[in-house]
Write a protein that holds these residues in place. Structure first.
Motif, PDB file in Angstrom:
ATOM      1  N   GLU A  27      39.852  43.335  53.486  1.00 53.04           N
ATOM      2  CA  GLU A  27      38.925  42.533  52.686  1.00 53.04           C
ATOM      3  C   GLU A  27      37.761  43.376  52.179  1.00 53.04           C
ATOM      4  O   GLU A  27      37.289  43.185  51.057  1.00 53.04           O
ATOM      5  N   LYS A  61      39.055  45.615  49.242  1.00 56.40           N
ATOM      6  CA  LYS A  61      39.388  44.767  48.089  1.00 56.40           C
ATOM      7  C   LYS A  61      38.136  44.247  47.387  1.00 56.40           C
ATOM      8  O   LYS A  61      38.083  44.178  46.159  1.00 56.40           O
ATOM      9  N   ARG A  62      37.100  43.916  48.168  1.00 60.68           N
ATOM     10  CA  ARG A  62      35.889  43.307  47.608  1.00 60.68           C
ATOM     11  C   ARG A  62      34.771  44.325  47.363  1.00 60.68           C
ATOM     12  O   ARG A  62      33.688  43.958  46.912  1.00 60.68           O
ATOM     13  N   LEU A  75      32.937  35.458  54.112  1.00 62.07           N
ATOM     14  CA  LEU A  75      33.151  36.340  52.964  1.00 62.07           C
ATOM     15  C   LEU A  75      32.792  35.665  51.644  1.00 62.07           C
ATOM     16  O   LEU A  75      32.441  36.341  50.667  1.00 62.07           O
ATOM     17  N   ASN A  90      29.573  36.608  49.857  1.00 60.22           N
ATOM     18  CA  ASN A  90      29.460  37.935  49.231  1.00 60.22           C
ATOM     19  C   ASN A  90      28.523  38.864  50.006  1.00 60.22           C
ATOM     20  O   ASN A  90      27.508  39.346  49.477  1.00 60.22           O
TER      21      ASN A  90
END
Length: 452
Positions: A73, A76-77, A30, A33
């Motif tokens: 995740e 959130k990202r 992660l 990116n």
């Protein structure tokens, strides 16, 4: 999402949702990116039961653990999450099972996102339409499929390509849970959406589909990364202690293919004959030279029919008198069992199936024990119980001329000796391994969106 990118980063969380992937490798991945987090959730390796029954192979708690990490995740990202072949088979009930888990995660974690559900089952009427128009074609080795077979078909599932994933993302979905899909389409969809639907996207997707199975040594099961460009793709594992090599990447390119140089997907063929693999860094491999050619757009179908109810009994034989005449002893067991079944249950041999599987070589003088699996399929659970009981009891006591009086010929490791598979032994067989010609890559799909 329609813009073009010079490079797209794809993260495969694992080779199978519910396999309890390694968190360290996932979080390291992660940090790169990625533009998408994907995971395959299905396979036909486990046979026809899962599509037939519409049941998942993986444990619900384990699948929820993996999906929760990915969705939490991803949301959130701001990274889209794609799941293909939901719940092992990708049938409608399998999709429902995984969508329910996703909704549960959203409620418990107080997450808000748009969820796309893509179902890919075909009705009998849809399949009959393709048959009548001459658009159903068998793959190599597939059994003939006729109108008569249509009546016995339990379920038919289409195996979608990348386009349905792209549509769901373009419609604003942040999480996509799809029915049966090609393993590669899950990972090629986002590069294709960003204008990089080239041979490198599909080649990388082929390697990513099983996660870290494509590493030199799978110390931790989990995440793999790929960077897709116009002229190449680079692949490395997420975990910093693991590596990829040209051999490990080539090995997975060969995996599960009849032809390692021509890998068909819906509407395309990936050609790897001129592909080159080089060690780009200590942990990363670079692929160049892969080509992509267009092909008629076809969608694979997987279909199953119901066969009956299975029962098995496992036995061990170690008596040297039996081992020296093992083949004739088995023939006698089967003959005597069938006679008892006819007399006691009124069943003729064509009304059930009986076979045996032998493990070990009774003709080897060093063999001390041989294992036997007696396997039967009958029309009802009650008949199945009766048939297998006759079979294992006959194997226990069928006489041989080398011995006088009482004798026990086999030993059973379980009590009762009768065992059954899931769903009371419900048994299915594959009856469709075909492709259909489609006018639109989306025509076998049904989309539903949920704002969670």
């Amino acid at each position: 999402m329609g813009e073009h990118k010079k490079e797209v980063c794809v993260l495969a969380a694992a080779g199978m949702l519910g396999s309890s992937f390694d968190k360290v490798g996932f979080y390291h991945a992660l940090e790169q990116n990625p533009d998408v987090i994907g995971c395959d959730s299905g396979t036909s390796d486990s046979g026809p039961f899962y599509p037939g029954a519409g049941k998942p192979r993986m444990n619900r708690r384990a699948a929820k653990r993996d999906l929760e990490l990915m969705i939490t995740e991803g949301v959130k990202r701001g990274i889209p999450v794609l799941i293909g072949s939901a719940g092992t088979a990708g049938a409608d009930p399998n999709v429902d099972w995984l969508v329910e888990i996703a909704r549960e995660i959203a409620a418990e974690q107080k997450l808000h996102f748009k969820l796309a559900e893509i179902k890919t089952e075909l009705t009998h009427d849809q399949l009959q339409h393709y048959m009548e128009e001459g658009r159903l074609h068998p793959l190599e080795g597939a059994p003939e499929f006729t109108d008569r077979d249509l009546d016995s078909l339990a379920r038919c599932i289409s195996v979608i390509g990348a386009e349905p994933f792209i549509k769901a993302l373009e419609d604003g979905a942040q999480v996509v849970i799809a029915g049966r899909s090609t393993d590669t389409s899950i990972f090629a969809a986002v590069p294709t959406m960003y204008g990089l639907g080239n041979g490198f996207a599909w080649h990388a997707a082929k390697v990513l589909e099983c996660g870290t199975l494509a590493t030199v040594f799978e110390k931790y099961h989990g995440s793999m990364l790929a960077w897709i460009r116009e002229d190449s793709a680079s692949i490395e594992p997420g975990h910093p202690e693991m590596t990829a090599s040209p051999v490990s990447i080539v090995s997975h390119t060969l995996y599960e293919n009849t032809n390692p140089f021509r890998l068909p997907e819906p509407g395309i063929v990936m050609e790897t004959e001129d592909a080159s693999y080089e060690q780009e860094t200590e942990r990363r491999v670079k692929i160049t030279g892969t080509k992509l050619t267009k092909a008629p757009y076809t969608v694979k179908l997987e279909g199953v029919k119901f066969e009956g109810y299975r029962r098995v009994a496992v036995a061990g034989v170690s008596d040297p008198l039996i081992l020296k005449q093992f083949d004739s002893w088995l023939q006698t067991c089967e003959r005597d069992a069938r006679n008892k079944i006819r007399a006691g249950m009124g069943l003729e041999p064509e009304e059930y199936r009986l076979r045996h599987l032998v493990y070990g070589n009774p003709k080897d003088p060093d063999t001390e024990c041989v294992g036997i699996v007696f396997d039967i399929i009958a029309r009802s659970p009650e008949e199945a119980d009766g048939v297998i009981s006759n079979v294992w009891h006959t194997a226990l006591h069928v006489p041989i001329r080398d011995w006088e009086g009482a004798q026990s010929q086999a030993a059973f490791p379980f009590s009762p000796p009768t065992l059954m598979t899931q769903e009371n032994g419900a048994t299915y067989s594959f009856c469709l391994n075909h492709v259909i010609e489609v006018d639109d890559p989306l025509e076998t799909c049904r989309f539903t969106y949920y704002d969670l």
